[in-house]
Design an enzyme around this catalytic site. Structure first.
Site, PDB file in Angstrom:
ATOM      1  N   GLU A 159      -9.597  46.704  14.331  1.00 24.00           N
ATOM      2  CA  GLU A 159      -8.547  46.143  13.498  1.00 24.00           C
ATOM      3  C   GLU A 159      -7.527  47.201  13.092  1.00 24.00           C
ATOM      4  OE1 GLU A 159     -10.674  42.311  11.598  1.00 24.00           O
ATOM      5  OE2 GLU A 159     -11.143  44.180  10.594  1.00 24.00           O
ATOM      6  N   CYS A 219      -2.167  51.311   9.430  1.00 27.66           N
ATOM      7  CA  CYS A 219      -3.501  51.876   9.262  1.00 27.66           C
ATOM      8  C   CYS A 219      -4.282  51.654  10.559  1.00 27.66           C
ATOM      9  CB  CYS A 219      -4.168  51.186   8.075  1.00 27.66           C
ATOM     10  SG  CYS A 219      -5.820  51.778   7.774  1.00 27.66           S
ATOM     11  N   CYS A 245     -18.976  53.199  12.852  1.00 30.71           N
ATOM     12  CA  CYS A 245     -18.944  54.597  12.401  1.00 30.71           C
ATOM     13  C   CYS A 245     -20.367  55.062  12.172  1.00 30.71           C
ATOM     14  CB  CYS A 245     -18.141  54.730  11.105  1.00 30.71           C
ATOM     15  SG  CYS A 245     -18.057  56.420  10.490  1.00 30.71           S
ATOM     16  N   CYS A 305     -21.524  55.784   5.210  1.00 33.26           N
ATOM     17  CA  CYS A 305     -21.244  55.783   3.773  1.00 33.26           C
ATOM     18  C   CYS A 305     -21.693  54.424   3.236  1.00 33.26           C
ATOM     19  CB  CYS A 305     -19.761  55.997   3.508  1.00 33.26           C
ATOM     20  SG  CYS A 305     -19.172  57.555   4.196  1.00 33.26           S
ATOM     21  N   CYS A 329     -19.232  51.288   2.570  1.00 34.77           N
ATOM     22  CA  CYS A 329     -18.222  51.006   3.595  1.00 34.77           C
ATOM     23  C   CYS A 329     -18.760  50.012   4.615  1.00 34.77           C
ATOM     24  CB  CYS A 329     -17.814  52.308   4.279  1.00 34.77           C
ATOM     25  SG  CYS A 329     -16.787  52.068   5.736  1.00 34.77           S
ATOM     26  N   CYS A 337      -9.008  48.327   2.401  1.00 33.37           N
ATOM     27  CA  CYS A 337      -9.811  49.484   2.817  1.00 33.37           C
ATOM     28  C   CYS A 337     -11.282  49.141   2.823  1.00 33.37           C
ATOM     29  CB  CYS A 337      -9.733  50.614   1.805  1.00 33.37           C
ATOM     30  SG  CYS A 337      -8.174  51.255   1.504  1.00 33.37           S
TER      31      CYS A 337
HETATM   32  N1  SAH Z   1     -13.696  57.639   8.030  1.00 37.33           N
HETATM   33  C1  SAH Z   1     -12.561  58.058   7.327  1.00 37.33           C
HETATM   34  C2  SAH Z   1     -11.387  57.108   7.376  1.00 37.33           C
HETATM   35  C3  SAH Z   1     -11.652  55.642   7.289  1.00 37.33           C
HETATM   36  S1  SAH Z   1     -12.043  54.906   5.743  1.00 37.33           S
HETATM   37  C4  SAH Z   1     -12.917  58.366   5.892  1.00 37.33           C
HETATM   38  O1  SAH Z   1     -13.994  58.027   5.470  1.00 37.33           O
HETATM   39  O2  SAH Z   1     -12.099  58.994   5.234  1.00 37.33           O
HETATM   40  C5  SAH Z   1     -10.567  54.971   4.737  1.00 37.33           C
HETATM   41  C6  SAH Z   1     -10.890  55.044   3.244  1.00 37.33           C
HETATM   42  O3  SAH Z   1     -11.428  53.806   2.737  1.00 37.33           O
HETATM   43  C7  SAH Z   1     -11.922  56.119   2.939  1.00 37.33           C
HETATM   44  O4  SAH Z   1     -11.556  56.856   1.811  1.00 37.33           O
HETATM   45  C8  SAH Z   1     -13.135  55.277   2.675  1.00 37.33           C
HETATM   46  O5  SAH Z   1     -14.097  55.979   1.962  1.00 37.33           O
HETATM   47  C9  SAH Z   1     -12.557  54.111   1.940  1.00 37.33           C
HETATM   48  N2  SAH Z   1     -13.457  52.958   1.855  1.00 37.33           N
HETATM   49  C10 SAH Z   1     -14.482  52.641   2.670  1.00 37.33           C
HETATM   50  N3  SAH Z   1     -15.077  51.502   2.249  1.00 37.33           N
HETATM   51  C11 SAH Z   1     -14.425  51.087   1.154  1.00 37.33           C
HETATM   52  C12 SAH Z   1     -14.546  49.955   0.288  1.00 37.33           C
HETATM   53  N4  SAH Z   1     -15.463  49.031   0.491  1.00 37.33           N
HETATM   54  N5  SAH Z   1     -13.703  49.845  -0.750  1.00 37.33           N
HETATM   55  C13 SAH Z   1     -12.728  50.769  -0.935  1.00 37.33           C
HETATM   56  N6  SAH Z   1     -12.550  51.847  -0.139  1.00 37.33           N
HETATM   57  C14 SAH Z   1     -13.392  52.011   0.900  1.00 37.33           C
HETATM   58 FE1  SF4 Z   2     -17.270  56.099   8.362  1.00 38.00          FE
HETATM   59 FE2  SF4 Z   2     -16.722  54.308   6.467  1.00 38.00          FE
HETATM   60 FE3  SF4 Z   2     -17.759  56.671   5.802  1.00 38.00          FE
HETATM   61 FE4  SF4 Z   2     -15.226  56.537   6.678  1.00 38.00          FE
HETATM   62  S1  SF4 Z   2     -16.037  55.627   4.788  1.00 38.00           S
HETATM   63  S2  SF4 Z   2     -16.810  58.008   7.300  1.00 38.00           S
HETATM   64  S3  SF4 Z   2     -15.409  54.871   8.163  1.00 38.00           S
HETATM   65  S4  SF4 Z   2     -18.768  55.109   7.032  1.00 38.00           S
END
Ligand code: SAH
Ligand code: SF4
Length: 365
Positions: free
Chosen positions: A91, A104, A111, A115, A118, A338
């Site tokens: 996406e 974006c 991934c 995290c 996420c 996000c």
């Molecule tokens: N992997 C990279 C970039 C993709 S995520 C990273 O982690 O930086 C882009 C941003 O969205 C990151 O800061 C991530 O931590 C945040 N993010 C992920 N899941 C989220 C959620 N459920 N609500 C708000 N932000 C989130």
């Molecule tokens: Fe991967 Fe999501 Fe963590 Fe970014 S926030 S590193 S996309 S698991």
């Protein structure tokens, strides 16, 4: 097999043309056709000699991922789902604002970094996107929106904040970044292209050397204990090392600050004491904060911090002298916020089940 020229930045393309016995300037012409005119058919590249066109038709192709769906939110946010084969989708989201238009972009299918808050991380890792699939997202968005009637660029900024960890797909991401910055490609400025990382320290050092674009770091915690829990990569590169890597990056960065992203999770990392600890932690790193209210998804097990906690948290950081923005949630009605990007990752079901079990166990305890 035909060579997909969309995988090549200008250097690679120039090399390719020399290998097939053509002049280097042909690379620039083809680059402009592909990226600036959105042309994928060599026969439409009218300033190439007929003989060259047929040579290219025989040996090469321009393959962009197929478009599966395109959606538009009531707030103007747009989302495209692109087919990257075998049932997988990635996406891409466009966020229009008064002063800029930000695209974006995703870098991986799923991934591996897991995290906990996420949605992409919960799906697990499927595969890296190719350079063509990464730049293909900009290609589609550019084709869909082009320029304004005043001939202004609609997409002024790119952030690598979609699905995946860009620095875990280093080479393809750098090739795609080259195309974004190239004057014969999308001509974006280094300052307007941002890589967001969860803190892959060695790759941050490499990026600084080969392609120092603007940097965002997903911090999300004020101490190692909390960060180990919610960003497991922290166990490998703890905060002290991450802060040092940020300082090193700034020696070459196009902006004189790092953006720290901080997802606001109710009761986890959003208390006043965390804000105080955070301002101590980043004391030696020129930075700005971007607070992201958590975007919920099914079975996440987390809640978004209250507006009151976010306000208090922001005020503490501001009083400590930091520039802080609170990210507005955009595209809520099309799941484009996000952390909500999902695509259609193959092993989604298994992962979802695993997480449902963990969340249920946590609730019981
Ligand atoms: N992997 C990279 C970039 C993709 S995520 C990273 O982690 O930086 C882009 C941003 O969205 C990151 O800061 C991530 O931590 C945040 N993010 C992920 N899941 C989220 C959620 N459920 N609500 C708000 N932000 C989130
Ligand atoms: Fe991967 Fe999501 Fe963590 Fe970014 S926030 S590193 S996309 S698991």
């Amino acid at each position: 097999m035909k060579t997909n020229l969309l995988n090549f930045d200008l250097n690679n393309l120039t090399q390719y043309f020399s290998e097939i016995g053509e002049k280097p300037f042909r690379a620039k012409q083809v680059m402009r056709w592909m990226h600036q005119s959105g042309v994928a058919d060599f026969d439409e590249m009218t300033d190439l000699a007929k003989s060259l066109r047929s040579k290219l038709n025989e040996n090469a192709c321009v393959i962009v991922p197929d478009l599966i769906t395109s959606q538009q939110s009531s707030d103007g946010t747009r989302k495209w789902l692109l087919d990257v084969g075998t049932g997988n989708g990635v996406e891409t989201v466009f966020i229009p604002e008064a002063e800029r238009g930000t695209l974006c972009i995703s870098s991986q299918v799923g991934c591996a970094l897991e995290c906990t808050f996420c949605s992409t991380g919960r799906q697990g890792f499927n595969r890296n996107l190719t350079a063509a699939e990464i730049i293909g997202q900009l290609w589609w968005a550019n084709k869909a929106m082009g320029v304004t009637p005043k001939n202004e660029r609609v997409i002024s900024n790119v952030v690598m904040m979609g699905m995946g960890e860009p620095l875990a797909n280093f080479d393809n991401v750098v090739t795609a970044l080259n195309m974004m910055l190239d004057d014969h490609g999308y001509g974006l400025s280094r300052r307007r292209v941002t890589v967001s990382t969860s803190g892959m320290v060695p790759q941050m050092d490499r990026l600084k050397e080969v392609m120092p674009v603007a940097l965002a770091v997903s911090l999300h915690a004020s101490n190692d204990m909390i960060r180990n829990e919610i960003v497991p990569l922290n166990k490998k590169y703890p905060l002290k090392e991450l802060m040092a890597a940020c300082r090193r990056y700034l020696e070459k960065a196009p902006r004189d600050f790092v953006t720290f992203e901080y997802v606001m999770l109710d009761g986890i990392n959003d208390k006043a004491q965390h804000a105080h600890q955070l301002s101590e932690l980043v004391r030696d790193v020129p930075c700005k904060f971007n607070l992201i209210p958590f975007n919920p998804f099914t079975n996440s097990g987390y809640n978004r911090s209250t507006n009151e906690s976010i306000r208090i948290f922001r005020d503490i950081l501001q009083q400590a002298g930091f520039v802080v923005t609170v990210r507005k949630t955009r595209g809520d009605d099309i799941d484009a916020a996000c952390g909500q990007l999902a695509g259609q990752v193959k092993d989604k079901t298994r992962r979802q089940q695993k997480w449902q079990q963990i969340v249920a166990a946590e609730r019981r305890s």
